[in-house]
Each structure stands twice: as structure tokens, then as C-alpha cells.
Write an enzyme that holds these catalytic residues in place. Sequence first.
Site, mmCIF file in Angstrom:
data_model
loop_
_atom_site.group_PDB
_atom_site.id
_atom_site.type_symbol
_atom_site.label_atom_id
_atom_site.label_comp_id
_atom_site.label_asym_id
_atom_site.label_seq_id
_atom_site.Cartn_x
_atom_site.Cartn_y
_atom_site.Cartn_z
ATOM 1 N N HIS A 57 1.069 2.004 -6.356
ATOM 2 C CA HIS A 57 0.849 0.585 -6.684
ATOM 3 C C HIS A 57 1.749 -0.168 -7.501
ATOM 4 C CE1 HIS A 57 -1.686 -2.591 -7.574
ATOM 5 N NE2 HIS A 57 -2.901 -2.210 -8.273
ATOM 6 N N HIS A 114 5.434 -4.446 3.765
ATOM 7 C CA HIS A 114 4.148 -4.619 2.867
ATOM 8 C C HIS A 114 3.002 -4.535 3.819
ATOM 9 C CE1 HIS A 114 1.423 -6.751 0.109
ATOM 10 N NE2 HIS A 114 2.137 -6.370 -0.717
ATOM 11 N N ASP A 146 8.994 -5.986 -5.167
ATOM 12 C CA ASP A 146 9.637 -5.100 -5.946
ATOM 13 C C ASP A 146 10.932 -4.755 -5.684
ATOM 14 O OD1 ASP A 146 7.388 -4.161 -7.406
ATOM 15 O OD2 ASP A 146 6.677 -3.300 -5.571
HETATM 16 N N1 CMC Z 1 11.569 1.582 5.222
HETATM 17 C C1 CMC Z 1 11.678 1.924 6.344
HETATM 18 N N2 CMC Z 1 10.792 1.942 7.308
HETATM 19 C C2 CMC Z 1 9.360 1.625 6.907
HETATM 20 C C3 CMC Z 1 9.393 1.072 5.825
HETATM 21 C C4 CMC Z 1 10.293 0.965 4.697
HETATM 22 N N3 CMC Z 1 10.383 0.569 3.529
HETATM 23 N N4 CMC Z 1 8.041 0.528 5.607
HETATM 24 C C5 CMC Z 1 7.530 0.510 6.723
HETATM 25 N N5 CMC Z 1 8.326 1.257 7.682
HETATM 26 C C6 CMC Z 1 8.157 1.613 9.203
HETATM 27 C C7 CMC Z 1 7.408 2.907 9.101
HETATM 28 O O1 CMC Z 1 7.913 4.207 9.361
HETATM 29 C C8 CMC Z 1 6.761 2.601 10.537
HETATM 30 O O2 CMC Z 1 7.571 2.814 11.389
HETATM 31 P P1 CMC Z 1 6.847 3.623 12.888
HETATM 32 O O3 CMC Z 1 6.200 2.452 13.425
HETATM 33 O O4 CMC Z 1 8.211 3.777 13.607
HETATM 34 O O5 CMC Z 1 5.999 4.831 12.664
HETATM 35 C C9 CMC Z 1 6.432 1.137 10.593
HETATM 36 O O6 CMC Z 1 7.385 0.356 9.639
HETATM 37 C C10 CMC Z 1 5.220 0.710 9.780
HETATM 38 O O7 CMC Z 1 4.632 1.446 8.710
HETATM 39 P P2 CMC Z 1 3.220 1.505 8.100
HETATM 40 O O8 CMC Z 1 3.611 2.653 6.923
HETATM 41 O O9 CMC Z 1 2.373 1.679 8.898
HETATM 42 O O10 CMC Z 1 3.308 0.316 7.219
HETATM 43 P P3 CMC Z 1 2.222 -0.005 5.981
HETATM 44 O O11 CMC Z 1 1.925 -1.492 6.054
HETATM 45 O O12 CMC Z 1 1.052 1.039 5.950
HETATM 46 O O13 CMC Z 1 3.001 0.225 4.840
HETATM 47 C C11 CMC Z 1 4.294 -0.059 2.701
HETATM 48 C C12 CMC Z 1 3.364 -0.867 3.718
HETATM 49 C C13 CMC Z 1 4.370 -1.248 1.566
HETATM 50 C C14 CMC Z 1 3.476 1.091 1.970
HETATM 51 C C15 CMC Z 1 5.505 0.592 3.299
HETATM 52 O O14 CMC Z 1 6.275 -0.501 3.897
HETATM 53 C C16 CMC Z 1 6.560 1.052 2.305
HETATM 54 O O15 CMC Z 1 6.241 2.416 1.992
HETATM 55 N N6 CMC Z 1 7.520 0.218 1.678
HETATM 56 C C17 CMC Z 1 8.236 0.944 0.949
HETATM 57 C C18 CMC Z 1 7.455 1.124 -0.762
HETATM 58 C C19 CMC Z 1 7.280 -0.267 -1.468
HETATM 59 O O16 CMC Z 1 8.498 -1.160 -1.274
HETATM 60 N N7 CMC Z 1 6.318 -0.615 -2.061
HETATM 61 C C20 CMC Z 1 6.056 -1.742 -2.439
HETATM 62 C C21 CMC Z 1 4.988 -2.764 -1.711
HETATM 63 S S1 CMC Z 1 4.748 -4.227 -2.504
HETATM 64 C C22 CMC Z 1 3.739 -3.811 -3.769
HETATM 65 C C23 CMC Z 1 2.820 -4.842 -4.050
HETATM 66 O O17 CMC Z 1 2.252 -5.945 -3.414
HETATM 67 O O18 CMC Z 1 2.086 -4.811 -5.144
#
Ligand code: CMC
Length: 442
Positions: free
Chosen positions: A281, A320, A376
Amino acid sequence: MTDTLTMPERASKATVTDSLSVTDNRTGKTYEFPVSEGTIKATDLRKIKTSDDDFGLMTYDPAYMNTASCRSAITYIDGDKGILRYRGYPIDQLAEKASFLEVAYLLTEGELPNAAQLDKWTEDIRYHTYVHTNIIKFLEGFRYDAHPMGMLLGVVGALSTFYPDAKHIEDPANRYVQRVRLLAKLPTLAAFVFRHSRGLPYEFPRNDLDYVGNYVNMMFSIGGKHEPNKVLQRALEILLILHADHEQNCSTSAVRAVGSSHVDPFSAVSAGIAALYGPLHGGANEAVLQMLDEIGSKKNIPAFIEKVKSGEGRLMGFGHRVYKSYDPRAKLIKQTADQVFAETGMNPKLEVALELERIALEDEYFIKRKLYPNVDFYSGLIYQAMGYPTDYFTVLFAVGRLPGWLAQWEEMLMDKDQKIARPRQIFIGKDERNFVPMNKRA
Ligand code: CMC
């Protein structure tokens, strides 16, 4: 209903004549449920039973991926279009024109304050900035290397014992006082936590300074002296505004759930701080800095990107759950970063970050998956340039998020649909069995 409509448009188009027909193939019975505001009532599904003693149908929704837990008038997000609004006002207008205290008033009291309301609000908050000096005794009990968030959640929880009147949550005037107390005292506690980590004497609030000026002074004043930098202070204020609310995120849901037991707001907010402490988070900007350290220099970026694309780790600060075109906060943070770095000078990490962003945004892997910089990506770099240690970043997030927690807490208490938060479960454990004495156990 069409997908091109925004949520409020969908809500206004939906009428109770909209309905959903469901046929239960176990019994052959058909049910009709009203669809309102793009939702059906989960409790309506309980009418779907296979027999009279059947509990009724439930939904299984771990992490509330598709469950609206409340109706809220505070923050509107359209992730596909990159929209974020507090009480209808676009985030970019607030970041450009408002002060943090104005935004806090907007969120918690419902409208932008007029001049007289803002004066009173500012004065009320200024009046409450001091904390009981016994709080210092609590802080002294923490080890020198205690994590700032661990200390913050402890002392905010402890405040409820100083204000036992805060349990009268049924009294609106009382709730106002507690909101003011929390907004006034959190920067003081956040600064004390920082001073404790550094082994510095605590600097008490200076009520001749504005909200952000006073906070920064309590952090950095040495020997009673601190030369304020107005550009950095405004940049911090913008970051606090950008973090002030984000509808039903993990920490806000924690505040609502804990507050739904009718505990005092200090305890509910300390639950929010605990939720924010988690790396999934509030901790992502810290991870961005670690990643930039790991990359080291621009020449290593292509190899790092290849590693990410092959599934070895993620590009931190990208992607995101909700925003799929861009994070509107990230755009504003980038502008703020330019102003901050014009003051503090470029640093090697920033150069790596800029190049990393440029390469990623042109790469098919990231384009296809709609991965853009999030809030971030630059915030950690800005905080570091301002002089905040990495493990303190989440405390700044908590100071920013407090108005959102308080607004959502108030809204939850006023909402007649709400009750104590109490999800259901699907029991998957053992059926009844008899107690086994020790000498018979395997
Ligand atoms: N780098 C590389 N690949 C990524 C990333 C990333 N940062 N984020 C998502 N992907 C890929 C993931 O591997 C998947 O690929 P595939 O379809 O080939 O399996 C695809 O994109 C969709 O990913 P997901 O995990 O289903 O996406 P999600 O919506 O569940 O995840 C997230 C969102 C924020 C957890 C993720 O993008 C992530 O881990 N980002 C890095 C951590 C980060 O920066 N977090 C801060 C978020 S903002 C905080 C706030 O709003 O408070």
C-alpha cells in the site's frame, strides 16, 4: 447501459425499473432483482434458496474486487480516463490552487470553505497542535531504530487514552473536535517520530507558521533555527493534497471497518496507519528508490528492462489497479519534481528515473499492458531530495491521507445503510469431531 458513460452518468440513468433476472438451475426458479446505480444488492441474493433451511446464495469476493462496500460522495475515480476528483473538483485544480487545509475542509466538511470558514478552520487546527508531553514518554520507550510508521501508529492509538471524550461518536460537535485534533496533532507526532529516529530533541509547534511550514519546522529546525524554502514547502503541500483521498483503498477500508464498531476516531485512524504501513500500500515509493539503486546507472537500464519483461521482478512505480491510461497524480508529481529539482539540483537517481521512464513508455511490453508511471514513481525521489529518509516516506503519506480517512469515517457513521463490518465466509474446515486426549494424539 453503455460503457462510454461515466459512473455518475450511469448512476443517474439507472432507475429501479432496471432489473436483473436470474434463473437458479438447481431449482428452476427465476428471480428478479432491482439494478440501481450499476449494482444489485448482495443481500437480495439471499432470497435464492434451494430449501427453507438454506441460508441463501452468497457471493465470494476475496479482496472486494467487485463489491461496492458503501455509497460515497467524497472521491470519484475513472481509472480508464485517468480522472480523480475530490467532491467534484478535479485533482489538478486543487493541486494548483488550494492549500492542504482547504482540501482537508473540502473532504471532511463537504464543500470548499469560504474565507470566514477557512479562518475558523485554520484557527481551530492551530489551537490544537500541541500534544500532551506524556506522549514523549511513549516515544522514549521505542528503540533508536524503531520504524517511524510503527511509532506513529502506536502514538496515534495512544491519543485515544488522552481524549476519552472521543468515544462519544454520536455527537457531531464532538466528532468535529476530534477531526480537528487529529489534523492538528498528526504533523506534531509525525515530526516527533522523525526527531526520535535521529536522536534530536523534539521541536514544539510554532503557531505563527502555516500548517506545512510548522510541520517542516518541527522536522528540520536545529537550535530553534530553520530557513524555510517556500518552493519545497509548496511541493510538499501539493504531494499531501495528491494523497489526501483515494476512495475505498486498503487503509480507508480499514478505517471504515474499525470505525464501524463505533470505536473512537484515534483508534480507527491508527488502524488506517497500520494498513498504510504495508509495502503493498504505502511502501511502493521506497521500492522505487531501491530499484534505482539496483540499476545504478543509465547504461544498465536496457538490461534491467529485459529482466522485467522476462518476468524477473517488476518495474516499480509503474502500473495501477485502477488507472489504466495514466495516473493523474503522476502527471502532477512530475511537474512538482521539476520544480523541486530546479531548487535542489539533479541527482544521479533522477537521471536514471527519467531515462527509465522514457525507455519504458516506448516499449511494446509496457504499452500493450497499459503500464504508466504511477504516483510513486517520482514521489520518493522528491522526498529524498527534500531531506526525508526512505523509511519516513510512508509517514508523509499518512499525514496526507488523514483528511480522507476522517471524511470517510464521518460518511460511514452518517450512512444509515452501514452496520458493523462483518463479512461472511465459506467454511472449508473439518466437520464436527470429538476432542482427542493428549495421550491419543499422533
Ligand atoms: N512491471 C512490469 N510488469 C507489470 C507491472 C510492472 N510494474 N505491473 C503489471 N505488470 C504486468 C503483469 O506482469 C501482467 O502481465 P501479464 O499479463 O503478461 O501477466 C500485467 O502487467 C497485468 O498485471 P496485474 O498484476 O494483473 O495488474 P494489477 O492491476 O493487479 O497490478 C499493481 C497493479 C500496481 C499491483 C502492479 O502494476 C505493480 O505491481 N506495480 C509495481 C508496484 C507499484 O508501483 N505499486 C504502487 C501502485 S500506486 C499506489 C497507490 O495508488 O496508492
